[in-house]
Design a protein around this motif. Sequence first.
Motif, PDB file in Angstrom:
ATOM      1  N   VAL A  33      26.771  27.693  82.932  1.00  0.00           N
ATOM      2  CA  VAL A  33      28.093  28.014  82.377  1.00  0.00           C
ATOM      3  C   VAL A  33      28.886  26.779  81.964  1.00  0.00           C
ATOM      4  CG1 VAL A  33      28.137  30.104  83.778  1.00  0.00           C
ATOM      5  CG2 VAL A  33      29.338  28.074  84.599  1.00  0.00           C
ATOM      6  N   GLY A  34      28.344  25.578  82.192  1.00  0.00           N
ATOM      7  CA  GLY A  34      28.969  24.368  81.704  1.00  0.00           C
ATOM      8  C   GLY A  34      30.215  23.916  82.437  1.00  0.00           C
ATOM      9  N   LEU A  35      30.405  24.362  83.670  1.00  0.00           N
ATOM     10  CA  LEU A  35      31.605  23.927  84.396  1.00  0.00           C
ATOM     11  C   LEU A  35      31.529  22.445  84.752  1.00  0.00           C
ATOM     12  CD1 LEU A  35      30.919  23.558  87.656  1.00  0.00           C
ATOM     13  CD2 LEU A  35      30.997  26.031  87.640  1.00  0.00           C
ATOM     14  N   ASP A  36      32.683  21.855  84.990  1.00  0.00           N
ATOM     15  CA  ASP A  36      32.764  20.457  85.411  1.00  0.00           C
ATOM     16  C   ASP A  36      32.691  20.426  86.938  1.00  0.00           C
ATOM     17  OD1 ASP A  36      33.359  17.859  86.035  1.00  0.00           O
ATOM     18  OD2 ASP A  36      35.219  17.775  84.883  1.00  0.00           O
ATOM     19  N   ALA A  37      31.577  19.950  87.462  1.00  0.00           N
ATOM     20  CA  ALA A  37      31.356  19.974  88.909  1.00  0.00           C
ATOM     21  C   ALA A  37      32.367  19.134  89.671  1.00  0.00           C
ATOM     22  CB  ALA A  37      29.939  19.502  89.229  1.00  0.00           C
ATOM     23  N   SER A  38      32.986  18.147  89.020  1.00  0.00           N
ATOM     24  CA  SER A  38      33.949  17.310  89.720  1.00  0.00           C
ATOM     25  C   SER A  38      35.213  18.078  90.087  1.00  0.00           C
ATOM     26  CB  SER A  38      34.322  16.091  88.864  1.00  0.00           C
ATOM     27  OG  SER A  38      35.047  16.484  87.705  1.00  0.00           O
ATOM     28  N   GLY A  39      35.433  19.221  89.460  1.00  0.00           N
ATOM     29  CA  GLY A  39      36.593  20.039  89.777  1.00  0.00           C
ATOM     30  C   GLY A  39      36.296  21.164  90.732  1.00  0.00           C
ATOM     31  N   VAL A  40      35.108  21.137  91.360  1.00  0.00           N
ATOM     32  CA  VAL A  40      34.690  22.197  92.281  1.00  0.00           C
ATOM     33  C   VAL A  40      34.515  21.621  93.686  1.00  0.00           C
ATOM     34  CG1 VAL A  40      32.872  23.848  92.853  1.00  0.00           C
ATOM     35  CG2 VAL A  40      33.551  23.506  90.456  1.00  0.00           C
ATOM     36  N   GLU A  41      35.135  22.253  94.656  1.00  0.00           N
ATOM     37  CA  GLU A  41      34.990  21.869  96.065  1.00  0.00           C
ATOM     38  C   GLU A  41      34.092  22.885  96.766  1.00  0.00           C
ATOM     39  OE1 GLU A  41      37.662  21.334 100.166  1.00  0.00           O
ATOM     40  OE2 GLU A  41      38.512  22.317  98.397  1.00  0.00           O
ATOM     41  N   VAL A  42      32.934  22.463  97.202  1.00  0.00           N
ATOM     42  CA  VAL A  42      32.049  23.348  97.966  1.00  0.00           C
ATOM     43  C   VAL A  42      32.615  23.502  99.370  1.00  0.00           C
ATOM     44  CG1 VAL A  42      29.750  23.603  98.946  1.00  0.00           C
ATOM     45  CG2 VAL A  42      30.019  22.785  96.597  1.00  0.00           C
ATOM     46  N   LEU A  43      32.748  24.745  99.824  1.00  0.00           N
ATOM     47  CA  LEU A  43      33.371  25.022 101.118  1.00  0.00           C
ATOM     48  C   LEU A  43      32.369  25.199 102.249  1.00  0.00           C
ATOM     49  CD1 LEU A  43      36.091  27.568  99.925  1.00  0.00           C
ATOM     50  CD2 LEU A  43      36.266  25.074 100.133  1.00  0.00           C
ATOM     51  N   GLY A  44      31.097  25.363 101.900  1.00  0.00           N
ATOM     52  CA  GLY A  44      30.074  25.584 102.919  1.00  0.00           C
ATOM     53  C   GLY A  44      29.005  26.503 102.387  1.00  0.00           C
ATOM     54  N   THR A  45      28.258  27.110 103.285  1.00  0.00           N
ATOM     55  CA  THR A  45      27.232  28.077 102.903  1.00  0.00           C
ATOM     56  C   THR A  45      27.332  29.295 103.806  1.00  0.00           C
ATOM     57  OG1 THR A  45      25.580  27.081 104.377  1.00  0.00           O
ATOM     58  CG2 THR A  45      25.626  26.287 102.100  1.00  0.00           C
ATOM     59  N   LEU A  46      26.751  30.387 103.335  1.00  0.00           N
ATOM     60  CA  LEU A  46      26.626  31.602 104.133  1.00  0.00           C
ATOM     61  C   LEU A  46      25.143  31.857 104.390  1.00  0.00           C
ATOM     62  CD1 LEU A  46      29.273  33.850 102.323  1.00  0.00           C
ATOM     63  CD2 LEU A  46      29.524  32.626 104.499  1.00  0.00           C
ATOM     64  N   PRO A  47      24.804  32.695 105.370  1.00  0.00           N
ATOM     65  CA  PRO A  47      23.396  32.944 105.658  1.00  0.00           C
ATOM     66  C   PRO A  47      22.646  33.458 104.431  1.00  0.00           C
ATOM     67  CG  PRO A  47      24.783  33.842 107.384  1.00  0.00           C
ATOM     68  CD  PRO A  47      25.706  33.415 106.282  1.00  0.00           C
ATOM     69  N   PRO A  48      21.393  33.060 104.255  1.00  0.00           N
ATOM     70  CA  PRO A  48      20.626  33.525 103.095  1.00  0.00           C
ATOM     71  C   PRO A  48      20.383  35.024 103.141  1.00  0.00           C
ATOM     72  CG  PRO A  48      19.219  32.340 104.636  1.00  0.00           C
ATOM     73  CD  PRO A  48      20.619  32.148 105.115  1.00  0.00           C
ATOM     74  N   LEU A  49      20.306  35.615 101.964  1.00  0.00           N
ATOM     75  CA  LEU A  49      20.123  37.061 101.821  1.00  0.00           C
ATOM     76  C   LEU A  49      18.845  37.309 101.029  1.00  0.00           C
ATOM     77  CD1 LEU A  49      21.416  39.910 102.183  1.00  0.00           C
ATOM     78  CD2 LEU A  49      22.561  39.535  99.999  1.00  0.00           C
ATOM     79  N   PRO A  50      17.946  38.161 101.510  1.00  0.00           N
ATOM     80  CA  PRO A  50      16.687  38.401 100.789  1.00  0.00           C
ATOM     81  C   PRO A  50      16.891  39.250  99.539  1.00  0.00           C
ATOM     82  CG  PRO A  50      16.814  39.796 102.742  1.00  0.00           C
ATOM     83  CD  PRO A  50      17.991  38.875 102.806  1.00  0.00           C
ATOM     84  N   VAL A  51      16.107  38.940  98.505  1.00  0.00           N
ATOM     85  CA  VAL A  51      16.076  39.729  97.269  1.00  0.00           C
ATOM     86  C   VAL A  51      14.613  40.094  97.030  1.00  0.00           C
ATOM     87  CG1 VAL A  51      16.660  39.810  94.830  1.00  0.00           C
ATOM     88  CG2 VAL A  51      18.056  38.447  96.393  1.00  0.00           C
ATOM     89  N   PRO A  52      14.167  41.234  97.572  1.00  0.00           N
ATOM     90  CA  PRO A  52      12.748  41.574  97.531  1.00  0.00           C
ATOM     91  C   PRO A  52      12.163  41.719  96.128  1.00  0.00           C
ATOM     92  CG  PRO A  52      13.919  42.945  99.127  1.00  0.00           C
ATOM     93  CD  PRO A  52      14.951  42.212  98.335  1.00  0.00           C
ATOM     94  N   VAL A  53      12.934  42.235  95.164  1.00  0.00           N
ATOM     95  CA  VAL A  53      12.373  42.506  93.839  1.00  0.00           C
ATOM     96  C   VAL A  53      11.866  41.242  93.160  1.00  0.00           C
ATOM     97  CG1 VAL A  53      14.590  42.310  92.629  1.00  0.00           C
ATOM     98  CG2 VAL A  53      12.781  43.747  91.671  1.00  0.00           C
ATOM     99  N   SER A  54      12.464  40.092  93.487  1.00  0.00           N
ATOM    100  CA  SER A  54      12.004  38.828  92.908  1.00  0.00           C
ATOM    101  C   SER A  54      11.456  37.877  93.965  1.00  0.00           C
ATOM    102  CB  SER A  54      13.154  38.149  92.152  1.00  0.00           C
ATOM    103  OG  SER A  54      14.271  37.939  93.002  1.00  0.00           O
ATOM    104  N   ASN A  55      11.384  38.345  95.214  1.00  0.00           N
ATOM    105  CA  ASN A  55      10.866  37.562  96.338  1.00  0.00           C
ATOM    106  C   ASN A  55      11.606  36.236  96.497  1.00  0.00           C
ATOM    107  OD1 ASN A  55       9.146  37.237  98.588  1.00  0.00           O
ATOM    108  ND2 ASN A  55       7.761  35.950  97.405  1.00  0.00           N
ATOM    109  N   HIS A  56      12.933  36.320  96.514  1.00  0.00           N
ATOM    110  CA  HIS A  56      13.764  35.142  96.744  1.00  0.00           C
ATOM    111  C   HIS A  56      14.558  35.298  98.034  1.00  0.00           C
ATOM    112  CE1 HIS A  56      13.228  34.275  92.371  1.00  0.00           C
ATOM    113  NE2 HIS A  56      13.310  33.027  92.798  1.00  0.00           N
ATOM    114  N   LEU A  57      14.885  34.190  98.634  1.00  0.00           N
ATOM    115  CA  LEU A  57      15.804  34.135  99.762  1.00  0.00           C
ATOM    116  C   LEU A  57      16.991  33.309  99.278  1.00  0.00           C
ATOM    117  CD1 LEU A  57      15.906  35.184 102.677  1.00  0.00           C
ATOM    118  CD2 LEU A  57      15.038  32.977 103.436  1.00  0.00           C
TER     119      LEU A  57
END
Length: 228
Positions: free
Chosen positions: A111-135
């Motif tokens: 989406v072309g956002l400017d990462a310098s203007g984004v503050e990462v607050l943390g992470t949440l537990p991973p969630l499975p997506v079975p249809v594409s086999n992703h965590l």
Amino acid sequence: MTHPTPDVGGARAELVDLCARGVDWRVDPARVLEDVSTARPAAVLVLFGALDDAPARTGSPAVARDLDVLLQRRSRTLGHHAGQIAFPGGRLEPSDAGPQEAALREAVEEVGLDASGVEVLGTLPPLPVPVSNHLVTPVPAWWTHPSEVAAVDHAETVDVFRVPVADLLDPDNRASVEHTRWGRTVRTPAFTVDGRLVWGFTGIVLSRMFDALGWAVPYDAHRIVQAR
């Protein structure tokens, strides 16, 4: 009784606290991966901020009218989740230090956002997506200095938009989607705002986060909308 108007900055503190204590995704058995060790790690950026020029049409006792979240619509030509509304994100690459870096990198690429203007607050537990086999690890973030966003690669993303959270919380905009997986009917949360349907992984993450944050308003979960 008059309730104080929520401050958009208060949402940031609540999101930080949510990252610290985590979320129970209450995963339906149909969404459990058969072998987690074979799942491909991925991450999405759940980016909140203040959308001053287009506040929510509806009010909410829990959130400010100008609090919003960034979403995108995936291309209909993709192999998985084609045409669905999603968070920016994707698979972890060897060059990524972890989910936070992957989510930011993918968001910049998509989406072309400017990462310098984004503050990462943390992470949440991973969630499975079975249809594409992703965590998939959701990465809540805060837009300290919003930048222009748009679909960068139309082969992947066709639309990018910011949705007021109060409109997502409006009971009139909430419903459920039913679909069949492995012979079982599964019902998951959905949102219908401005003719857009948010469901699947994105709907689950938003719904569970809103519950855990105490932002959710009771709605009719038996109202079924058709997935598209």
